[in-house]
Design a protein around this motif. Sequence first.
Motif, PDB file in Angstrom:
ATOM      1  N   LEU A   1       0.828  -1.204   0.000  1.00 46.22           N
ATOM      2  CA  LEU A   1       0.000   0.000   0.000  1.00 46.22           C
ATOM      3  C   LEU A   1       0.862   1.254   0.000  1.00 46.22           C
ATOM      4  O   LEU A   1       0.501   2.276  -0.594  1.00 46.22           O
ATOM      5  CB  LEU A   1      -0.921   0.012   1.228  1.00 46.22           C
ATOM      6  N   GLY A   2       1.991   1.201   0.690  1.00 48.35           N
ATOM      7  CA  GLY A   2       2.873   2.362   0.785  1.00 48.35           C
ATOM      8  C   GLY A   2       2.361   3.427   1.725  1.00 48.35           C
ATOM      9  O   GLY A   2       2.889   4.545   1.761  1.00 48.35           O
ATOM     10  N   VAL A   3       1.317   3.123   2.486  1.00 47.84           N
ATOM     11  CA  VAL A   3       0.725   4.053   3.445  1.00 47.84           C
ATOM     12  C   VAL A   3       0.369   3.245   4.695  1.00 47.84           C
ATOM     13  O   VAL A   3       0.496   2.018   4.716  1.00 47.84           O
ATOM     14  CB  VAL A   3      -0.543   4.727   2.886  1.00 47.84           C
ATOM     15  N   VAL A   4      -0.090   3.938   5.723  1.00 46.40           N
ATOM     16  CA  VAL A   4      -0.540   3.250   6.934  1.00 46.40           C
ATOM     17  C   VAL A   4      -2.061   3.337   6.999  1.00 46.40           C
ATOM     18  O   VAL A   4      -2.608   4.429   7.192  1.00 46.40           O
ATOM     19  CB  VAL A   4       0.083   3.868   8.201  1.00 46.40           C
ATOM     20  N   PRO A   5      -2.753   2.219   6.822  1.00 42.25           N
ATOM     21  CA  PRO A   5      -4.222   2.253   6.901  1.00 42.25           C
ATOM     22  C   PRO A   5      -4.676   2.269   8.354  1.00 42.25           C
ATOM     23  O   PRO A   5      -3.997   1.744   9.241  1.00 42.25           O
ATOM     24  CB  PRO A   5      -4.633   0.948   6.215  1.00 42.25           C
ATOM     25  N   SER A   6      -5.821   2.853   8.599  1.00 41.04           N
ATOM     26  CA  SER A   6      -6.457   2.730   9.910  1.00 41.04           C
ATOM     27  C   SER A   6      -6.704   1.264  10.214  1.00 41.04           C
ATOM     28  O   SER A   6      -6.930   0.459   9.303  1.00 41.04           O
ATOM     29  CB  SER A   6      -7.777   3.493   9.915  1.00 41.04           C
ATOM     30  N   TYR A   7      -6.686   0.916  11.492  1.00 37.56           N
ATOM     31  CA  TYR A   7      -6.954  -0.481  11.849  1.00 37.56           C
ATOM     32  C   TYR A   7      -8.371  -0.898  11.481  1.00 37.56           C
ATOM     33  O   TYR A   7      -8.656  -2.093  11.364  1.00 37.56           O
ATOM     34  CB  TYR A   7      -6.689  -0.739  13.336  1.00 37.56           C
ATOM     35  N   TYR A   8      -9.264   0.049  11.246  1.00 38.26           N
ATOM     36  CA  TYR A   8     -10.611  -0.298  10.787  1.00 38.26           C
ATOM     37  C   TYR A   8     -10.599  -0.841   9.360  1.00 38.26           C
ATOM     38  O   TYR A   8     -11.552  -1.509   8.941  1.00 38.26           O
ATOM     39  CB  TYR A   8     -11.544   0.910  10.871  1.00 38.26           C
ATOM     40  N   LEU A   9      -9.532  -0.558   8.606  1.00 41.94           N
ATOM     41  CA  LEU A   9      -9.461  -1.088   7.236  1.00 41.94           C
ATOM     42  C   LEU A   9      -9.310  -2.600   7.228  1.00 41.94           C
ATOM     43  O   LEU A   9      -9.561  -3.245   6.202  1.00 41.94           O
ATOM     44  CB  LEU A   9      -8.309  -0.431   6.485  1.00 41.94           C
ATOM     45  N   ARG A  10      -8.922  -3.174   8.359  1.00 39.86           N
ATOM     46  CA  ARG A  10      -8.824  -4.643   8.413  1.00 39.86           C
ATOM     47  C   ARG A  10     -10.181  -5.290   8.164  1.00 39.86           C
ATOM     48  O   ARG A  10     -10.264  -6.393   7.608  1.00 39.86           O
ATOM     49  CB  ARG A  10      -8.263  -5.079   9.766  1.00 39.86           C
ATOM     50  N   TYR A  11     -11.262  -4.621   8.543  1.00 35.88           N
ATOM     51  CA  TYR A  11     -12.592  -5.172   8.284  1.00 35.88           C
ATOM     52  C   TYR A  11     -12.862  -5.283   6.791  1.00 35.88           C
ATOM     53  O   TYR A  11     -13.648  -6.130   6.353  1.00 35.88           O
ATOM     54  CB  TYR A  11     -13.668  -4.303   8.937  1.00 35.88           C
ATOM     55  N   PHE A  12     -12.208  -4.450   5.990  1.00 37.82           N
ATOM     56  CA  PHE A  12     -12.385  -4.465   4.539  1.00 37.82           C
ATOM     57  C   PHE A  12     -11.332  -5.342   3.870  1.00 37.82           C
ATOM     58  O   PHE A  12     -11.646  -6.107   2.966  1.00 37.82           O
ATOM     59  CB  PHE A  12     -12.295  -3.035   3.991  1.00 37.82           C
ATOM     60  N   TYR A  13     -10.071  -5.207   4.307  1.00 37.74           N
ATOM     61  CA  TYR A  13      -8.974  -5.909   3.648  1.00 37.74           C
ATOM     62  C   TYR A  13      -8.866  -7.377   4.059  1.00 37.74           C
ATOM     63  O   TYR A  13      -8.198  -8.163   3.375  1.00 37.74           O
ATOM     64  CB  TYR A  13      -7.654  -5.207   3.949  1.00 37.74           C
ATOM     65  N   ALA A  14      -9.482  -7.740   5.198  1.00 36.56           N
ATOM     66  CA  ALA A  14      -9.405  -9.136   5.669  1.00 36.56           C
ATOM     67  C   ALA A  14     -10.757  -9.550   6.241  1.00 36.56           C
ATOM     68  O   ALA A  14     -10.843 -10.162   7.305  1.00 36.56           O
ATOM     69  CB  ALA A  14      -8.306  -9.281   6.716  1.00 36.56           C
ATOM     70  N   HIS A  15     -11.823  -9.225   5.521  1.00 33.30           N
ATOM     71  CA  HIS A  15     -13.182  -9.404   6.032  1.00 33.30           C
ATOM     72  C   HIS A  15     -13.453 -10.832   6.500  1.00 33.30           C
ATOM     73  O   HIS A  15     -13.898 -11.059   7.631  1.00 33.30           O
ATOM     74  CB  HIS A  15     -14.198  -9.010   4.952  1.00 33.30           C
ATOM     75  N   ASP A  16     -13.206 -11.812   5.652  1.00 32.64           N
ATOM     76  CA  ASP A  16     -13.562 -13.186   5.996  1.00 32.64           C
ATOM     77  C   ASP A  16     -12.729 -13.698   7.174  1.00 32.64           C
ATOM     78  O   ASP A  16     -13.233 -14.440   8.032  1.00 32.64           O
ATOM     79  CB  ASP A  16     -13.382 -14.102   4.785  1.00 32.64           C
ATOM     80  N   GLU A  17     -11.468 -13.298   7.211  1.00 36.56           N
ATOM     81  CA  GLU A  17     -10.610 -13.681   8.336  1.00 36.56           C
ATOM     82  C   GLU A  17     -11.158 -13.108   9.640  1.00 36.56           C
ATOM     83  O   GLU A  17     -11.202 -13.797  10.674  1.00 36.56           O
ATOM     84  CB  GLU A  17      -9.183 -13.167   8.080  1.00 36.56           C
ATOM     85  N   VAL A  18     -11.586 -11.858   9.600  1.00 34.73           N
ATOM     86  CA  VAL A  18     -12.136 -11.213  10.799  1.00 34.73           C
ATOM     87  C   VAL A  18     -13.416 -11.907  11.237  1.00 34.73           C
ATOM     88  O   VAL A  18     -13.636 -12.135  12.432  1.00 34.73           O
ATOM     89  CB  VAL A  18     -12.376  -9.712  10.547  1.00 34.73           C
ATOM     90  N   VAL A  19     -14.298 -12.253  10.295  1.00 33.92           N
ATOM     91  CA  VAL A  19     -15.540 -12.940  10.641  1.00 33.92           C
ATOM     92  C   VAL A  19     -15.233 -14.254  11.359  1.00 33.92           C
ATOM     93  O   VAL A  19     -15.854 -14.586  12.378  1.00 33.92           O
ATOM     94  CB  VAL A  19     -16.406 -13.182   9.390  1.00 33.92           C
ATOM     95  N   ARG A  20     -14.249 -14.997  10.846  1.00 35.16           N
ATOM     96  CA  ARG A  20     -13.891 -16.270  11.499  1.00 35.16           C
ATOM     97  C   ARG A  20     -13.418 -16.018  12.928  1.00 35.16           C
ATOM     98  O   ARG A  20     -13.775 -16.764  13.845  1.00 35.16           O
ATOM     99  CB  ARG A  20     -12.804 -16.983  10.685  1.00 35.16           C
ATOM    100  N   GLU A  21     -12.617 -14.995  13.117  1.00 31.93           N
ATOM    101  CA  GLU A  21     -12.133 -14.671  14.462  1.00 31.93           C
ATOM    102  C   GLU A  21     -13.283 -14.304  15.390  1.00 31.93           C
ATOM    103  O   GLU A  21     -13.353 -14.765  16.532  1.00 31.93           O
ATOM    104  CB  GLU A  21     -11.146 -13.498  14.398  1.00 31.93           C
ATOM    105  N   LEU A  22     -14.167 -13.440  14.910  1.00 27.70           N
ATOM    106  CA  LEU A  22     -15.254 -12.948  15.750  1.00 27.70           C
ATOM    107  C   LEU A  22     -16.205 -14.067  16.169  1.00 27.70           C
ATOM    108  O   LEU A  22     -16.833 -13.995  17.237  1.00 27.70           O
ATOM    109  CB  LEU A  22     -16.035 -11.856  15.006  1.00 27.70           C
TER     110      LEU A  22
END
Length: 421
Positions: A237-258
Motif C-alpha cells: 500500500l505504501g501508506v498506513v491504513p487505519s486499523y478499521y481497514l482490516r474489516y475491509f482488507y481481511a473481512h472473511d478472516e475477521v468474521v472467522r475470528e469474531l
Amino acid sequence: MKLTVVGGGSTYTPELIDGFARLRDSLPVEELVLVDPAAERLELVGGLARRIFAKQGHQGRISVTDDLDAGVDGADAVLLQLRVGGQAAREQDETWPLECGCVGQETTGAGGLAKALRTVPVVLDIAERVRRTNPDAWIIDFTNPVGIVTRALLQAGHKAVGLCNVAIGFQRKFAGLLGVTPSEVHLDHVGLNHLTWETGVRLGGPEGEDVLPELLAEHGEAIAADLRVPRALVDRLGVVPSYYLRYFYAHDEVVRELRTKPSRAAEVAEMERELLKMYGDPELDEKPELLAKRGGAYYSEAAVDLAAGLLGGGGSPYQVVNTYNRGTLPFLPDDAVIEVQAAVGPKGPTPLSVPAVDPLFAGLMANVTAYEDLALEAALRGGRERVFKALLAHPLIGQYEYADALTDRLIAHNREHLAWA
C-alpha cells in the motif's frame, strides 16, 4: 468558559476530565457540567471528576445533572459521547451480523448502520435543544458513527465538528518511533471516519519533510503488527491504513475470528463494571490504568485541542477533524463529511488541501460515502426499504440476500429504538 458533556456518566469521562485538568492553560474551563440520565453512574463519575480536578489543582466547578436543558444552558461548547441502547445494544450490533457471515462491528457494516439509526434522531433532538438554549455553542461529536452523525448535525445547520481519536493515536505512536515530540509530527491523514489512511508523516508541519518511507522501512513490522495485517500489505500500500481497514482488507478472516471469541461489547461491559467500582472509591483521585484498555486513547487531548481552537483559546494550528468536504476531495460530493487535517479557529475548521488520492483508496471512500448517504436517509426517514438499500450499498455486504436477511435482523433487534418500526 462553560463546557457540557452529554453522556457524562460514561466510563470514558475520567479520561476527558484528566485532559481538562492537565491542559487547563490551553482550555481554561470555569464550569463543567456532566449530563446523563443514569443517575447512579453519573454520581460515581462526577465524584471522581471532582477529585481529579482537586488533586491537580484545577479551580473549575464540576456539576452533574439529568436535566439536558439546564446542563447546556450557557455552554460555550457541548461534547456528545452518548451510546443509545448502551452496551446491550452494542452486543447485538456485534453478533447478529455474524449470522449472515458479515462483520459484526459497532461502527461499520450492518452493526454500524443499526447504531446510526438509533443515534441520529437522538443527537438531532439534543442539538435542537442546545440551539434553542444557546445558538452560538459549538457541538463536538465523539458519538459513533462519527461521520454519519456529524453529517446529520451539519445538514441540520448546527455548528458541529466531528472528532475521532484514530489520528492522534497514530501521531503519538509515530512520534515515539521517531524519537520526537508529538507536536513535531504532522499527518497527511485522509479519508472518512474509520476509513482513513496516513499517506504522509511530516516533521514540523504540513510543508515538512515526509518521513513515511523511512518509518515504514525501519518500523514496518511493528506498525503492521499493531494493525494486525501482514507487513507485506503495508509495504504494498505504501501508506498506513487505519486499523478499521482490516474489516475491509481481511473481512472473511475477521468474521472467522469474531465467531470464536467473546464480543468486544462483552469485554467492555465487564471493564465498565470494574471501572465503576473503582470510581466509587473515595480515595481514587486519578484515572485508573484499566481505563486505557477501555478505548478512546488520547481522546481527552484531542478534545481539549479542538475545543481550544473553536473557542479561540489556542490549540494546535492543524487538527484532524470530521467536516464538510466542500471540494477538498474532488471525487466526493461537497456535502460529504470527510476526516482530514484542518486549520481550526472560532469560525470552524477549514480543511487543508490534499494531494491526489490513489484510486485504490478513493474508490472505497466513494463507495462508503454513497452508503453513508443512504444510511442517513434511513436514519432520518425510516422504512425497511431504505435500510435494505443502505445495507446493499455497503461494501462489506453488497449481496441482496445478505442485505434482506440483515434488514430483518436489524429491525428485530432495534425495534424499541426505531419510531417507525
